[in-house]
Design a protein around this motif. Structure first.
Motif, PDB file in Angstrom:
ATOM      1  N   UNK A   1       0.827  -1.214   0.000  1.00  0.00           N
ATOM      2  CA  UNK A   1       0.000   0.000   0.000  1.00  0.00           C
ATOM      3  C   UNK A   1       0.858   1.258   0.000  1.00  0.00           C
ATOM      4  N   UNK A   2       1.980   1.235   0.729  1.00  0.00           N
ATOM      5  CA  UNK A   2       2.838   2.426   0.779  1.00  0.00           C
ATOM      6  C   UNK A   2       3.502   2.701  -0.561  1.00  0.00           C
ATOM      7  N   UNK A   3       3.785   1.651  -1.321  1.00  0.00           N
ATOM      8  CA  UNK A   3       4.359   1.837  -2.656  1.00  0.00           C
ATOM      9  C   UNK A   3       3.357   2.537  -3.574  1.00  0.00           C
ATOM     10  N   UNK A   4       2.099   2.119  -3.482  1.00  0.00           N
ATOM     11  CA  UNK A   4       1.046   2.741  -4.291  1.00  0.00           C
ATOM     12  C   UNK A   4       0.848   4.199  -3.865  1.00  0.00           C
ATOM     13  N   UNK A   5       0.802   4.441  -2.541  1.00  0.00           N
ATOM     14  CA  UNK A   5       0.643   5.799  -2.010  1.00  0.00           C
ATOM     15  C   UNK A   5       1.801   6.687  -2.453  1.00  0.00           C
ATOM     16  N   UNK A   6       3.036   6.149  -2.377  1.00  0.00           N
ATOM     17  CA  UNK A   6       4.222   6.930  -2.737  1.00  0.00           C
ATOM     18  C   UNK A   6       4.189   7.326  -4.207  1.00  0.00           C
TER      19      UNK A   6
ATOM     20  N   UNK B   1      12.084   4.302   2.252  1.00  0.00           N
ATOM     21  CA  UNK B   1      12.205   3.152   1.362  1.00  0.00           C
ATOM     22  C   UNK B   1      11.216   3.154   0.216  1.00  0.00           C
ATOM     23  N   UNK B   2       9.912   3.083   0.492  1.00  0.00           N
ATOM     24  CA  UNK B   2       8.941   3.039  -0.610  1.00  0.00           C
ATOM     25  C   UNK B   2       8.917   4.312  -1.443  1.00  0.00           C
ATOM     26  N   UNK B   3       9.192   5.454  -0.824  1.00  0.00           N
ATOM     27  CA  UNK B   3       9.165   6.714  -1.574  1.00  0.00           C
ATOM     28  C   UNK B   3      10.307   6.771  -2.586  1.00  0.00           C
ATOM     29  N   UNK B   4      11.516   6.475  -2.143  1.00  0.00           N
ATOM     30  CA  UNK B   4      12.670   6.554  -3.046  1.00  0.00           C
ATOM     31  C   UNK B   4      12.622   5.432  -4.086  1.00  0.00           C
ATOM     32  N   UNK B   5      12.136   4.254  -3.676  1.00  0.00           N
ATOM     33  CA  UNK B   5      11.983   3.160  -4.657  1.00  0.00           C
ATOM     34  C   UNK B   5      10.990   3.548  -5.749  1.00  0.00           C
TER      35      UNK B   5
END
Length: 374
Positions: free
Chosen positions: A83-88, A109-113
């Motif tokens: 979910x955080x990857x989608x949000x980011x 992590x998820x934001x920079x990825x």
């Protein structure tokens, strides 16, 4: 220029981002800055207070000790990773940054990825001598990894994108002057020992400090300022049991929180504390002799590595918490302060490690990788 910062969890990850963002704003008042943090993290309070636009995602770390409770937490973390990857990705697409800057903690992590996946330039700032898991995972695909401690480079798989920048230093720390600070604190000519375990306190350090203050109260050779933190209610009882009576020892000051740290650092002859990255940066910047007691309760034992970066250069003395006793601490204080010139020598070596233009270095790298003019 549009710059997105991501970092959180502890002040050690948040403050470098805020320092870099603040410096960027001072150089480019028209720059658009967005900070992405973790929902419920301390950045949710600190970032808006600093005047920056703020968005949140939800992310947590994996628990390594396998208990029933931690297994449930880890299952929740797996779902949050998706979910955080989608949000980011949604936040990044809406903001359209020229560059994304990660300063550590789970949230970066998820934001920079997501930024790397979308082809947006990314840079990372690593505050510690031993890189965290997030930095290790993201470093391979970052345009630049900015290191606060040169020793960190050897732990990263990729070396060609590493640049030594140092950690940002508060202007108030750099501007404080020793004589003015000692006068403001109403100190006499005796050495000042400044000791603290952070805003929340550190029980092991406080226990050793209680013994030290008890012994010092008998001899009255030194002055003391000790910050015991808000979570150690037993400390004052331990100090009183050690024989310290405040009314008879005005040279000993015990505070729940030291809110004038720049002034206290400037006045100190010896500093006793943990080995967090920002604490060490300020010790180096002010050229102070220190006794470091790394916290063993941090990821990858990074405070030990932080401390060793100084110890290996004769720029600090270290006592590991497993070896810490009141007697050991008091003996170490006396050994340093009784040997003529020893504290000054250690402080000089610490000063040689200081990077006083870290903000400028970080700013120039951000502009370069974003293909913007400084």
């Amino acid at each position: 220029m549009r710059v997105l910062f991501a970092g959180g969890g502890t002040a050690g990850h948040i403050n470098p981002a805020l320092a870099a963002a603040g410096y960027l704003r001072s150089k480019q008042p028209d720059a658009e800055i967005l900070y992405v943090g973790n929902k419920g993290g301390m950045e949710e309070r600190l970032v808006p207070a600093a005047g920056f636009d703020f968005k949140t995602i939800r992310i947590s770390g994996f628990q390594r000790k396998l208990t029933a409770k931690n297994i449930r937490r880890n299952i929740k973390t797996v779902f949050r990773l998706f979910s955080s990857s989608i949000e980011s990705e949604r936040i990044i697409k809406a903001f359209k940054p020229d560059i994304c800057v990660g300063t550590g903690g789970y949230v970066s992590g998820p934001v920079i990825r997501a930024a790397q996946k979308l082809g947006i330039p990314t840079v990372i700032h690593e505050q510690n001598a031993y890189p965290g898991m997030t930095t290790k995972a993201l470093a391979k695909h970052a345009e630049c990894v900015m290191l606060a401690v040169e020793d960190a480079k050897k732990y990263l798989d990729r070396k060609d994108n590493c640049v030594f920048t140092g950690n940002p230093v508060r202007v108030s720390v750099l501007q404080a002057e020793r004589e003015a600070a000692r006068k403001a604190l109403n100190l006499d000519d005796r050495p000042l020992v400044l000791s603290f375990g952070g805003s929340l306190g550190a029980a092991a350090l406080n226990k050793a400090a209680a013994y030290m203050l008890g012994e010092s109260a008998k001899e009255k050779k030194y002055q003391h300022i000790h910050g015991y933190g808000q979570h150690d209610e037993k400390f004052l009882d331990e100090v009183h049991a050690a024989g310290v009576k405040e009314e008879e020892n005005p040279q000993i000051r015990m505070l729940e929180y030291i809110d004038n740290m720049p002034e206290c650092l400037a006045a100190a002859d010896l500093v006793i504390g943990r080995a967090g990255a920002i604490t060490l940066t300020e010790i180096e910047a002010t050229g102070k002799c220190s006794i470091l007691i790394p916290s063993p309760n941090v990821a990858e034992n990074h405070q030990f590595h932080n401390a060793m970066a100084l110890v290996n250069r004769d720029a600090a003395v270290m006592i590991e918490e497993k070896d810490l006793t009141g007697e050991k601490l008091w003996e170490t204080v006396n050994t340093i302060l009784s040997e003529p010139g020893r504290a000054e020598e250690i402080g000089k070596n610490a000063k040689a490690m200081a990077v006083l233009d870290a903000n400028d270095r970080i700013y120039n790298i951000i502009c370069e990788k974003a293909k913007s003019k400084p």
